[in-house]
Design an enzyme around this catalytic site. Structure first.
Site, PDB file in Angstrom:
ATOM      1  CE1 TYR A  52       5.575  14.989   4.850  1.00 59.03           C
ATOM      2  CE2 TYR A  52       7.559  16.151   4.178  1.00 59.03           C
ATOM      3  CZ  TYR A  52       6.599  15.200   3.940  1.00 59.03           C
ATOM      4  OH  TYR A  52       6.631  14.460   2.786  1.00 59.03           O
ATOM      5  NE  ARG A  55      -0.141  19.696   4.539  1.00 64.80           N
ATOM      6  CZ  ARG A  55       0.289  20.920   4.197  1.00 64.80           C
ATOM      7  NH1 ARG A  55       1.491  21.117   3.717  1.00 64.80           N
ATOM      8  NH2 ARG A  55      -0.487  21.973   4.330  1.00 64.80           N
ATOM      9  CG  HIS A 105       3.311   5.628   2.484  1.00 63.06           C
ATOM     10  ND1 HIS A 105       2.394   5.981   1.519  1.00 63.06           N
ATOM     11  CD2 HIS A 105       3.981   4.561   1.977  1.00 63.06           C
ATOM     12  CE1 HIS A 105       2.501   5.160   0.482  1.00 63.06           C
ATOM     13  NE2 HIS A 105       3.450   4.290   0.732  1.00 63.06           N
ATOM     14  CG  ASN A 197     -11.401   6.196  -5.429  1.00 64.14           C
ATOM     15  OD1 ASN A 197     -11.718   7.387  -5.490  1.00 64.14           O
ATOM     16  ND2 ASN A 197     -10.148   5.797  -5.435  1.00 64.14           N
ATOM     17  CG  LEU A 198     -15.065  10.946  -4.284  1.00 64.51           C
ATOM     18  CD1 LEU A 198     -14.469  12.329  -4.512  1.00 64.51           C
ATOM     19  CD2 LEU A 198     -16.581  11.009  -4.248  1.00 64.51           C
TER      20      LEU A 198
HETATM   21  P1  NAD Z   1      -4.208  10.210  -3.653  1.00 70.77           P
HETATM   22  O1  NAD Z   1      -4.329  11.626  -3.211  1.00 70.77           O
HETATM   23  O2  NAD Z   1      -3.261   9.861  -4.734  1.00 70.77           O
HETATM   24  O3  NAD Z   1      -5.652   9.716  -4.126  1.00 70.77           O
HETATM   25  C1  NAD Z   1      -6.794   9.992  -3.361  1.00 70.77           C
HETATM   26  C2  NAD Z   1      -7.901   9.092  -3.849  1.00 70.77           C
HETATM   27  O4  NAD Z   1      -9.024   9.262  -2.994  1.00 70.77           O
HETATM   28  C3  NAD Z   1      -8.380   9.411  -5.271  1.00 70.77           C
HETATM   29  O5  NAD Z   1      -8.459   8.206  -5.996  1.00 70.77           O
HETATM   30  C4  NAD Z   1      -9.765  10.030  -5.060  1.00 70.77           C
HETATM   31  O6  NAD Z   1     -10.656   9.709  -6.113  1.00 70.77           O
HETATM   32  C5  NAD Z   1     -10.205   9.404  -3.763  1.00 70.77           C
HETATM   33  N1  NAD Z   1     -11.115  10.208  -2.976  1.00 70.77           N
HETATM   34  C6  NAD Z   1     -11.095  11.553  -2.765  1.00 70.77           C
HETATM   35  N2  NAD Z   1     -12.070  11.926  -1.947  1.00 70.77           N
HETATM   36  C7  NAD Z   1     -12.762  10.785  -1.618  1.00 70.77           C
HETATM   37  C8  NAD Z   1     -13.894  10.505  -0.783  1.00 70.77           C
HETATM   38  N3  NAD Z   1     -14.537  11.478  -0.102  1.00 70.77           N
HETATM   39  N4  NAD Z   1     -14.331   9.218  -0.685  1.00 70.77           N
HETATM   40  C9  NAD Z   1     -13.703   8.214  -1.378  1.00 70.77           C
HETATM   41  N5  NAD Z   1     -12.615   8.426  -2.172  1.00 70.77           N
HETATM   42  C10 NAD Z   1     -12.157   9.694  -2.283  1.00 70.77           C
HETATM   43  O7  NAD Z   1      -3.931   9.367  -2.353  1.00 70.77           O
HETATM   44  P2  NAD Z   1      -3.097   8.059  -2.099  1.00 70.77           P
HETATM   45  O8  NAD Z   1      -3.491   7.016  -3.098  1.00 70.77           O
HETATM   46  O9  NAD Z   1      -3.276   7.791  -0.659  1.00 70.77           O
HETATM   47  O10 NAD Z   1      -1.564   8.444  -2.384  1.00 70.77           O
HETATM   48  C11 NAD Z   1      -1.043   9.694  -1.959  1.00 70.77           C
HETATM   49  C12 NAD Z   1       0.228   9.663  -1.148  1.00 70.77           C
HETATM   50  O11 NAD Z   1       0.318  10.962  -0.543  1.00 70.77           O
HETATM   51  C13 NAD Z   1       0.202   8.664  -0.017  1.00 70.77           C
HETATM   52  O12 NAD Z   1       1.364   7.946  -0.073  1.00 70.77           O
HETATM   53  C14 NAD Z   1       0.144   9.494   1.284  1.00 70.77           C
HETATM   54  O13 NAD Z   1       1.231   9.165   2.154  1.00 70.77           O
HETATM   55  C15 NAD Z   1       0.317  10.916   0.882  1.00 70.77           C
HETATM   56  N6  NAD Z   1      -0.803  11.781   1.404  1.00 70.77           N
HETATM   57  C16 NAD Z   1      -1.285  11.559   2.666  1.00 70.77           C
HETATM   58  C17 NAD Z   1      -2.346  12.334   3.146  1.00 70.77           C
HETATM   59  C18 NAD Z   1      -2.866  12.038   4.545  1.00 70.77           C
HETATM   60  O14 NAD Z   1      -2.120  11.536   5.376  1.00 70.77           O
HETATM   61  N7  NAD Z   1      -4.143  12.307   4.832  1.00 70.77           N
HETATM   62  C19 NAD Z   1      -2.902  13.323   2.353  1.00 70.77           C
HETATM   63  C20 NAD Z   1      -2.382  13.552   1.062  1.00 70.77           C
HETATM   64  C21 NAD Z   1      -1.318  12.746   0.609  1.00 70.77           C
END
Ligand code: NAD
Length: 230
Positions: A52, A55, A105, A197-198
């Site tokens: 973390y 991150r 979260h 979504n992508l």
């Molecule tokens: P996920 O990583 O499971 O899914 C990401 C989704 O985003 C996918 O469905 C993908 O197709 C889509 N995606 C990717 N690039 C994209 C774009 N440019 N435009 C539109 N869509 C796009 O993420 P989640 O559903 O948020 O679950 C992951 C868990 O992990 C969460 O609970 C979160 O707390 C944690 N997480 C957080 C971060 C962050 O804070 N940025 C990063 C990674 C994971």
């Protein structure tokens, strides 16, 4: 018009914050069980704190993108009628200007004391075992919700879902519950639902409409539509 926008890691991807599922179920090369569960933390706190801390440093070096900025623009117009519910632990919505954001979260920039339960802003690295400003014990953990823990502010989210006219999910895989079920709650109370979504997610079939493409393109376009109709 009341709007709830649920965001996931996909909205921050174009800022340079890697998503989670896209990397084959690994988060920055780590298995979720090794870095995002209470069991992992108690077994190997140093590894989890380092994960973390890394991150937090990575997020500090990137900027919000056009999708975050568009949601802040929408909030400037809708005010209390827009709630952003994010699964992200980064602060890119806030840095884009959004103020009404629920971090279901948790947040990377917040620490939670395992001894006294107080929250405090993170200063430096938690891996250095700083003392809790409230009780003085070195018992700070990242203030994030790990698998097996209850997400934050679910009552507030439920009320917003029940009251909204539109529900939009952006960049979330629909694999993590309860967020994956929010579309059903909102639709059950009569909201029109849209997924951005992508690629199709695990819950695309539950939405009235699905738009596939980059969040940085599709979210600003959708915000323009909403503002034009308002
Ligand atoms: P996920 O990583 O499971 O899914 C990401 C989704 O985003 C996918 O469905 C993908 O197709 C889509 N995606 C990717 N690039 C994209 C774009 N440019 N435009 C539109 N869509 C796009 O993420 P989640 O559903 O948020 O679950 C992951 C868990 O992990 C969460 O609970 C979160 O707390 C944690 N997480 C957080 C971060 C962050 O804070 N940025 C990063 C990674 C994971």
């Amino acid at each position: 018009m009341r709007v709830v926008v649920l965001t996931g890691a996909g909205i921050s991807a174009e800022s340079g914050v890697p998503t989670f599922r896209d990397a084959g179920g690994l988060w920055e090369g780590h298995r979720v069980e090794d870095v995002a569960t209470p069991e992992a933390f108690h077994r190997d706190p140093a590894t989890v704190q380092r994960f973390y801390d890394d991150r937090r440093r990575a997020v500090a070096s990137v900027e919000p993108n056009a999708a975050h900025l568009a949601l802040a623009r929408l909030e400037a117009s809708l005010g209390d009628d827009l709630l952003v519910v994010t699964q992200n632990i980064d602060d890119l919505h806030e840095r884009a200007g959004s103020e009404r954001v629920v971090h279901m979260h948790g947040r990377l920039d917040s620490a939670l004391c395992e001894s006294c339960g107080e929250r405090s802003p993170v200063v430096g690295d938690l891996g250095d075992r700083p003392a809790c400003p409230a009780c003085g014990r070195a018992a700070l953990r990242p203030d994030v919700v790990w698998f097996g823990e209850l997400p934050y502010e679910l009552d507030r989210i439920d009320l917003a879902l029940a009251a909204c006219d539109r529900f939009v999910a952006v960049g979330t895989s629909g694999a993590v519950h309860p967020a994956a079920g929010f579309v059903l709650t909102a639709a059950g109370f009569g909201a029109v639902t849209l997924e951005i979504n992508l690629v199709e997610s695990e819950v695309s079939l539950l939405f009235d409409e699905v738009r596939l493409g980059l969040a940085s393109m599709l979210v600003p376009a959708w915000v323009d539509e909403v503002l034009a109709a308002a």
